[in-house]
Design a protein around this motif. Structure first.
Motif, PDB file in Angstrom:
ATOM      1  N   HIS A 177     -22.918 -12.453  -5.345  1.00  0.00           N
ATOM      2  CA  HIS A 177     -21.505 -12.530  -5.721  1.00  0.00           C
ATOM      3  C   HIS A 177     -20.729 -13.418  -4.751  1.00  0.00           C
ATOM      4  N   TYR A 178     -20.979 -13.266  -3.449  1.00  0.00           N
ATOM      5  CA  TYR A 178     -20.290 -14.074  -2.449  1.00  0.00           C
ATOM      6  C   TYR A 178     -20.672 -15.547  -2.588  1.00  0.00           C
ATOM      7  N   CYS A 179     -21.936 -15.813  -2.834  1.00  0.00           N
ATOM      8  CA  CYS A 179     -22.376 -17.209  -2.995  1.00  0.00           C
ATOM      9  C   CYS A 179     -21.762 -17.832  -4.246  1.00  0.00           C
ATOM     10  N   LEU A 180     -21.658 -17.056  -5.321  1.00  0.00           N
ATOM     11  CA  LEU A 180     -20.969 -17.557  -6.515  1.00  0.00           C
ATOM     12  C   LEU A 180     -19.503 -17.853  -6.198  1.00  0.00           C
ATOM     13  N   TYR A 181     -18.902 -16.994  -5.376  1.00  0.00           N
ATOM     14  CA  TYR A 181     -17.513 -17.225  -4.958  1.00  0.00           C
ATOM     15  C   TYR A 181     -17.397 -18.525  -4.156  1.00  0.00           C
ATOM     16  N   LEU A 182     -18.321 -18.733  -3.205  1.00  0.00           N
ATOM     17  CA  LEU A 182     -18.290 -19.967  -2.413  1.00  0.00           C
ATOM     18  C   LEU A 182     -18.441 -21.204  -3.294  1.00  0.00           C
ATOM     19  N   ILE A 183     -19.355 -21.147  -4.257  1.00  0.00           N
ATOM     20  CA  ILE A 183     -19.563 -22.268  -5.174  1.00  0.00           C
ATOM     21  C   ILE A 183     -18.306 -22.516  -5.991  1.00  0.00           C
ATOM     22  N   GLN A 184     -17.692 -21.431  -6.477  1.00  0.00           N
ATOM     23  CA  GLN A 184     -16.477 -21.566  -7.279  1.00  0.00           C
ATOM     24  C   GLN A 184     -15.352 -22.197  -6.465  1.00  0.00           C
ATOM     25  N   VAL A 185     -15.189 -21.786  -5.211  1.00  0.00           N
ATOM     26  CA  VAL A 185     -14.127 -22.345  -4.364  1.00  0.00           C
ATOM     27  C   VAL A 185     -14.366 -23.835  -4.126  1.00  0.00           C
ATOM     28  N   ASN A 234      -4.214 -20.415  -4.589  1.00  0.00           N
ATOM     29  CA  ASN A 234      -4.284 -18.969  -4.402  1.00  0.00           C
ATOM     30  C   ASN A 234      -4.529 -18.261  -5.737  1.00  0.00           C
ATOM     31  N   PHE A 235      -3.952 -18.790  -6.810  1.00  0.00           N
ATOM     32  CA  PHE A 235      -4.168 -18.225  -8.147  1.00  0.00           C
ATOM     33  C   PHE A 235      -5.654 -18.224  -8.489  1.00  0.00           C
ATOM     34  N   TRP A 236      -6.358 -19.272  -8.124  1.00  0.00           N
ATOM     35  CA  TRP A 236      -7.787 -19.378  -8.424  1.00  0.00           C
ATOM     36  C   TRP A 236      -8.665 -18.705  -7.379  1.00  0.00           C
ATOM     37  N   ASN A 237      -8.341 -18.851  -6.102  1.00  0.00           N
ATOM     38  CA  ASN A 237      -9.269 -18.498  -5.039  1.00  0.00           C
ATOM     39  C   ASN A 237      -8.971 -17.193  -4.327  1.00  0.00           C
ATOM     40  N   ASP A 238      -7.955 -16.447  -4.741  1.00  0.00           N
ATOM     41  CA  ASP A 238      -7.669 -15.174  -4.107  1.00  0.00           C
ATOM     42  C   ASP A 238      -8.864 -14.242  -4.279  1.00  0.00           C
ATOM     43  N   LYS A 239      -9.289 -13.621  -3.187  1.00  0.00           N
ATOM     44  CA  LYS A 239     -10.503 -12.806  -3.231  1.00  0.00           C
ATOM     45  C   LYS A 239     -10.321 -11.521  -4.030  1.00  0.00           C
ATOM     46  N   LYS A 240      -9.137 -10.973  -4.035  1.00  0.00           N
ATOM     47  CA  LYS A 240      -8.930  -9.697  -4.724  1.00  0.00           C
ATOM     48  C   LYS A 240      -8.512  -9.877  -6.175  1.00  0.00           C
ATOM     49  N   ASN A 241      -7.553 -10.731  -6.437  1.00  0.00           N
ATOM     50  CA  ASN A 241      -6.995 -10.845  -7.784  1.00  0.00           C
ATOM     51  C   ASN A 241      -7.068 -12.246  -8.374  1.00  0.00           C
ATOM     52  N   GLY A 242      -7.806 -13.131  -7.770  1.00  0.00           N
ATOM     53  CA  GLY A 242      -7.866 -14.503  -8.251  1.00  0.00           C
ATOM     54  C   GLY A 242      -8.607 -14.633  -9.574  1.00  0.00           C
ATOM     55  N   PHE A 243      -8.173 -15.612 -10.350  1.00  0.00           N
ATOM     56  CA  PHE A 243      -8.811 -15.852 -11.648  1.00  0.00           C
ATOM     57  C   PHE A 243     -10.271 -16.248 -11.465  1.00  0.00           C
ATOM     58  N   GLY A 244     -10.562 -17.047 -10.465  1.00  0.00           N
ATOM     59  CA  GLY A 244     -11.933 -17.456 -10.200  1.00  0.00           C
ATOM     60  C   GLY A 244     -12.808 -16.275  -9.813  1.00  0.00           C
ATOM     61  N   THR A 245     -12.246 -15.315  -9.075  1.00  0.00           N
ATOM     62  CA  THR A 245     -13.002 -14.128  -8.681  1.00  0.00           C
ATOM     63  C   THR A 245     -13.349 -13.299  -9.902  1.00  0.00           C
ATOM     64  N   ARG A 246     -12.429 -13.193 -10.834  1.00  0.00           N
ATOM     65  CA  ARG A 246     -12.709 -12.464 -12.092  1.00  0.00           C
ATOM     66  C   ARG A 246     -13.788 -13.193 -12.885  1.00  0.00           C
ATOM     67  N   PHE A 247     -13.702 -14.486 -12.898  1.00  0.00           N
ATOM     68  CA  PHE A 247     -14.678 -15.289 -13.633  1.00  0.00           C
ATOM     69  C   PHE A 247     -16.080 -15.132 -13.041  1.00  0.00           C
ATOM     70  N   ILE A 248     -16.199 -15.183 -11.721  1.00  0.00           N
ATOM     71  CA  ILE A 248     -17.531 -15.046 -11.128  1.00  0.00           C
ATOM     72  C   ILE A 248     -18.037 -13.614 -11.233  1.00  0.00           C
ATOM     73  N   GLY A 249     -17.137 -12.645 -11.319  1.00  0.00           N
ATOM     74  CA  GLY A 249     -17.565 -11.268 -11.578  1.00  0.00           C
ATOM     75  C   GLY A 249     -18.237 -11.165 -12.940  1.00  0.00           C
ATOM     76  N   GLY A 250     -17.639 -11.806 -13.933  1.00  0.00           N
ATOM     77  CA  GLY A 250     -18.256 -11.854 -15.258  1.00  0.00           C
ATOM     78  C   GLY A 250     -19.560 -12.631 -15.247  1.00  0.00           C
ATOM     79  N   SER A 251     -19.601 -13.689 -14.459  1.00  0.00           N
ATOM     80  CA  SER A 251     -20.839 -14.469 -14.340  1.00  0.00           C
ATOM     81  C   SER A 251     -21.957 -13.644 -13.717  1.00  0.00           C
ATOM     82  N   LEU A 252     -21.616 -12.837 -12.725  1.00  0.00           N
ATOM     83  CA  LEU A 252     -22.609 -11.968 -12.092  1.00  0.00           C
ATOM     84  C   LEU A 252     -23.184 -10.984 -13.109  1.00  0.00           C
ATOM     85  N   ILE A 253     -22.320 -10.388 -13.900  1.00  0.00           N
ATOM     86  CA  ILE A 253     -22.779  -9.463 -14.943  1.00  0.00           C
ATOM     87  C   ILE A 253     -23.657 -10.200 -15.942  1.00  0.00           C
ATOM     88  N   GLY A 254     -23.281 -11.422 -16.304  1.00  0.00           N
ATOM     89  CA  GLY A 254     -24.072 -12.215 -17.246  1.00  0.00           C
ATOM     90  C   GLY A 254     -25.443 -12.570 -16.691  1.00  0.00           C
TER      91      GLY A 254
END
Length: 167
Positions: A9-17, A57-77
């Motif tokens: 999950h963290y690596c997906l976050y780093l890639i997304q950022v 910040n809208f994309w990269n916020d660790k708690k509520n960022g859109f990108g964080t939600r997206f990578i959470g879904g990617s992890l589940i996928g």
């Protein structure tokens, strides 16, 4: 397994950022934020001092960022594809005449969601791991990111191999 999922999950976050910051270089919408009237309007109506910083910040916020939600879904996928691929291969080995229905795919998705929820997302556990993983050196980050990319490619190959069949 918990730490492995959180590392992925963290690596997906780093890639997304990194991808977000790369696409900021060619994003024409960011040019709008340089117009003085747009800056003034955003400051007056929403209290936003720096529109570009707000956008990042809208994309990269660790708690509520859109990108964080997206990578959470990617992890589940990713976990779903792994379970589906392994399940198809197992069914083809044990009982080749059996045809899988949509219940199998839906149940694998639900199981993947529950695994990710309890091991990564529940009570924002991933934030603690993010703070722990931020102390990694650049070499460690690269190692884990390349390992995560390799794992994802392995899952994709496994999934497509399972679809091909072996009669």
């Amino acid at each position: 397994m918990k730490i492995s999922l959180n590392i992925l999950h963290y690596c997906l976050y780093l890639i997304q950022v990194k991808l977000h910051l790369l696409f900021n270089k060619i994003n024409p919408v960011l040019l709008l934020f340089k117009i003085p009237s747009v800056k003034k309007r955003m400051k007056e109506s929403d209290g936003i001092e720096s529109p570009t910083e707000w956008y990042n910040n809208f994309w990269n916020d660790k708690k509520n960022g859109f990108g964080t939600r997206f990578i959470g879904g990617s992890l589940i996928g990713i976990i779903s594809f792994a379970f589906i691929g392994l399940g198809i291969i197992l069914v083809k080995i044990i009982s080749p005449e059996l045809v899988l229905n949509s219940f199998f795919f839906i149940s694998m998705g639900i199981i993947s969601y529950l695994i990710c929820y309890f091991l990564v997302f529940k009570n924002d556990q991933y934030l603690e791991y993010f703070n722990e993983f931020e102390d990694w050196t650049i070499k460690q980050k690269r190692k884990y990111v390349f390992g995560s990319i390799s794992f994802i490619l392995l899952i994709i190959v496994l999934f497509f191999f399972s679809l091909l069949g072996f009669n």
